[in-house]
Design a protein around this motif. Structure first.
Motif, PDB file in Angstrom:
ATOM      1  N   LYS A 105      37.017  53.759  -8.579  1.00  0.00           N
ATOM      2  CA  LYS A 105      37.622  54.167  -9.853  1.00  0.00           C
ATOM      3  C   LYS A 105      36.556  54.360 -10.923  1.00  0.00           C
ATOM      4  N   THR A 106      35.334  53.883 -10.660  1.00  0.00           N
ATOM      5  CA  THR A 106      34.235  54.046 -11.607  1.00  0.00           C
ATOM      6  C   THR A 106      32.983  54.525 -10.876  1.00  0.00           C
ATOM      7  N   GLN A 107      32.096  55.138 -11.635  1.00  0.00           N
ATOM      8  CA  GLN A 107      30.814  55.594 -11.090  1.00  0.00           C
ATOM      9  C   GLN A 107      29.778  55.510 -12.208  1.00  0.00           C
ATOM     10  N   GLN A 108      28.686  54.817 -11.940  1.00  0.00           N
ATOM     11  CA  GLN A 108      27.604  54.731 -12.917  1.00  0.00           C
ATOM     12  C   GLN A 108      26.717  55.968 -12.796  1.00  0.00           C
ATOM     13  N   LEU A 109      26.503  56.661 -13.910  1.00  0.00           N
ATOM     14  CA  LEU A 109      25.590  57.806 -13.938  1.00  0.00           C
ATOM     15  C   LEU A 109      24.265  57.361 -14.540  1.00  0.00           C
ATOM     16  N   ALA A 110      23.226  58.119 -14.282  1.00  0.00           N
ATOM     17  CA  ALA A 110      21.902  57.850 -14.840  1.00  0.00           C
ATOM     18  C   ALA A 110      21.391  59.115 -15.517  1.00  0.00           C
ATOM     19  N   ALA A 111      20.667  58.932 -16.603  1.00  0.00           N
ATOM     20  CA  ALA A 111      20.053  60.064 -17.310  1.00  0.00           C
ATOM     21  C   ALA A 111      18.547  59.862 -17.311  1.00  0.00           C
ATOM     22  N   GLU A 112      17.830  60.909 -16.952  1.00  0.00           N
ATOM     23  CA  GLU A 112      16.381  60.820 -16.853  1.00  0.00           C
ATOM     24  C   GLU A 112      15.763  62.081 -17.447  1.00  0.00           C
ATOM     25  N   LEU A 113      14.876  61.905 -18.403  1.00  0.00           N
ATOM     26  CA  LEU A 113      14.134  63.023 -18.979  1.00  0.00           C
ATOM     27  C   LEU A 113      12.885  63.282 -18.143  1.00  0.00           C
ATOM     28  N   THR A 114      12.541  64.551 -17.981  1.00  0.00           N
ATOM     29  CA  THR A 114      11.249  64.915 -17.408  1.00  0.00           C
ATOM     30  C   THR A 114      10.382  65.405 -18.560  1.00  0.00           C
ATOM     31  N   LEU A 115       9.297  64.709 -18.831  1.00  0.00           N
ATOM     32  CA  LEU A 115       8.407  65.044 -19.932  1.00  0.00           C
ATOM     33  C   LEU A 115       7.491  66.199 -19.536  1.00  0.00           C
ATOM     34  N   THR A 116       6.874  66.843 -20.525  1.00  0.00           N
ATOM     35  CA  THR A 116       6.001  67.981 -20.231  1.00  0.00           C
ATOM     36  C   THR A 116       4.830  67.587 -19.331  1.00  0.00           C
ATOM     37  N   SER A 117       4.448  66.311 -19.354  1.00  0.00           N
ATOM     38  CA  SER A 117       3.372  65.831 -18.489  1.00  0.00           C
ATOM     39  C   SER A 117       3.836  65.670 -17.044  1.00  0.00           C
ATOM     40  N   GLY A 118       5.163  65.785 -16.825  1.00  0.00           N
ATOM     41  CA  GLY A 118       5.723  65.579 -15.495  1.00  0.00           C
ATOM     42  C   GLY A 118       6.244  64.165 -15.290  1.00  0.00           C
ATOM     43  N   ALA A 119       5.917  63.278 -16.210  1.00  0.00           N
ATOM     44  CA  ALA A 119       6.396  61.895 -16.124  1.00  0.00           C
ATOM     45  C   ALA A 119       7.907  61.855 -16.335  1.00  0.00           C
ATOM     46  N   LYS A 120       8.544  60.861 -15.733  1.00  0.00           N
ATOM     47  CA  LYS A 120       9.992  60.668 -15.861  1.00  0.00           C
ATOM     48  C   LYS A 120      10.256  59.510 -16.811  1.00  0.00           C
ATOM     49  N   GLN A 121      11.317  59.655 -17.623  1.00  0.00           N
ATOM     50  CA  GLN A 121      11.708  58.600 -18.545  1.00  0.00           C
ATOM     51  C   GLN A 121      13.211  58.390 -18.437  1.00  0.00           C
ATOM     52  N   THR A 122      13.618  57.191 -18.032  1.00  0.00           N
ATOM     53  CA  THR A 122      15.040  56.873 -17.930  1.00  0.00           C
ATOM     54  C   THR A 122      15.595  56.630 -19.322  1.00  0.00           C
ATOM     55  N   VAL A 123      16.693  57.346 -19.632  1.00  0.00           N
ATOM     56  CA  VAL A 123      17.306  57.241 -20.967  1.00  0.00           C
ATOM     57  C   VAL A 123      18.808  56.962 -20.866  1.00  0.00           C
ATOM     58  N   THR A 124      19.223  56.392 -19.743  1.00  0.00           N
ATOM     59  CA  THR A 124      20.652  56.147 -19.504  1.00  0.00           C
ATOM     60  C   THR A 124      21.293  55.365 -20.645  1.00  0.00           C
ATOM     61  N   SER A 125      20.638  54.311 -21.101  1.00  0.00           N
ATOM     62  CA  SER A 125      21.244  53.442 -22.114  1.00  0.00           C
ATOM     63  C   SER A 125      21.125  53.991 -23.529  1.00  0.00           C
ATOM     64  N   THR A 126      20.247  54.964 -23.745  1.00  0.00           N
ATOM     65  CA  THR A 126      20.070  55.505 -25.094  1.00  0.00           C
ATOM     66  C   THR A 126      20.647  56.909 -25.251  1.00  0.00           C
ATOM     67  N   ALA A 127      21.036  57.538 -24.168  1.00  0.00           N
ATOM     68  CA  ALA A 127      21.620  58.885 -24.247  1.00  0.00           C
ATOM     69  C   ALA A 127      23.005  58.828 -24.889  1.00  0.00           C
ATOM     70  N   ALA A 128      23.423  59.931 -25.465  1.00  0.00           N
ATOM     71  CA  ALA A 128      24.786  60.075 -25.969  1.00  0.00           C
ATOM     72  C   ALA A 128      25.613  60.672 -24.842  1.00  0.00           C
ATOM     73  N   TRP A 129      26.659  59.982 -24.430  1.00  0.00           N
ATOM     74  CA  TRP A 129      27.496  60.404 -23.304  1.00  0.00           C
ATOM     75  C   TRP A 129      28.845  60.896 -23.816  1.00  0.00           C
ATOM     76  N   THR A 130      29.324  62.024 -23.274  1.00  0.00           N
ATOM     77  CA  THR A 130      30.634  62.546 -23.643  1.00  0.00           C
ATOM     78  C   THR A 130      31.345  63.094 -22.409  1.00  0.00           C
ATOM     79  N   SER A 131      32.674  63.064 -22.467  1.00  0.00           N
ATOM     80  CA  SER A 131      33.511  63.677 -21.433  1.00  0.00           C
ATOM     81  C   SER A 131      34.242  64.846 -22.058  1.00  0.00           C
ATOM     82  N   ALA A 132      34.188  66.001 -21.403  1.00  0.00           N
ATOM     83  CA  ALA A 132      34.903  67.176 -21.903  1.00  0.00           C
ATOM     84  C   ALA A 132      36.406  67.023 -21.725  1.00  0.00           C
TER      85      ALA A 132
END
Length: 87
Positions: free
Chosen positions: A3-30
């Motif tokens: 009934k639930t699913q945890q999603l993750a959000a990850e930015l790819t920086l211009t350097s190619g490094a990955k940054q997890t932003v799951t807890s700081t992203a703004a989440w919305t449902s259409a």
């Protein structure tokens, strides 16, 4: 089915490094009548249908399409009786 699913959000920086932003992203449902999403990206099924979940961080957005299905309520076997013969 979950009934639930945890999603993750990850930015790819211009350097190619990955940054997890799951807890700081703004989440919305259409379509919150189908699926809601918490501030931390936890999606909860509400009713059957399809909803697009969007995460936004640092001016970038990503989406996940969520399909919610109904749980089966019953199963019918037809015919309910059968008569066979061996020859």
């Amino acid at each position: 089915m979950a009934k639930t699913q945890q999603l993750a959000a990850e930015l790819t920086l211009t350097s190619g490094a990955k940054q997890t932003v799951t807890s700081t992203a703004a989440w919305t449902s259409a379509t919150p009548a189908v699926a809601t999403v918490s501030a931390g990206g936890l999606v909860t099924a509400v009713s059957a249908g399809t909803a697009v979940i969007t995460a936004t961080a640092q001016g970038k957005s990503g989406t996940c399409t969520v399909t919610v299905t109904d749980d089966p309520e019953s199963l019918a076997v037809s015919p309910s009786t059968a008569e066979l013969t061996v020859s």
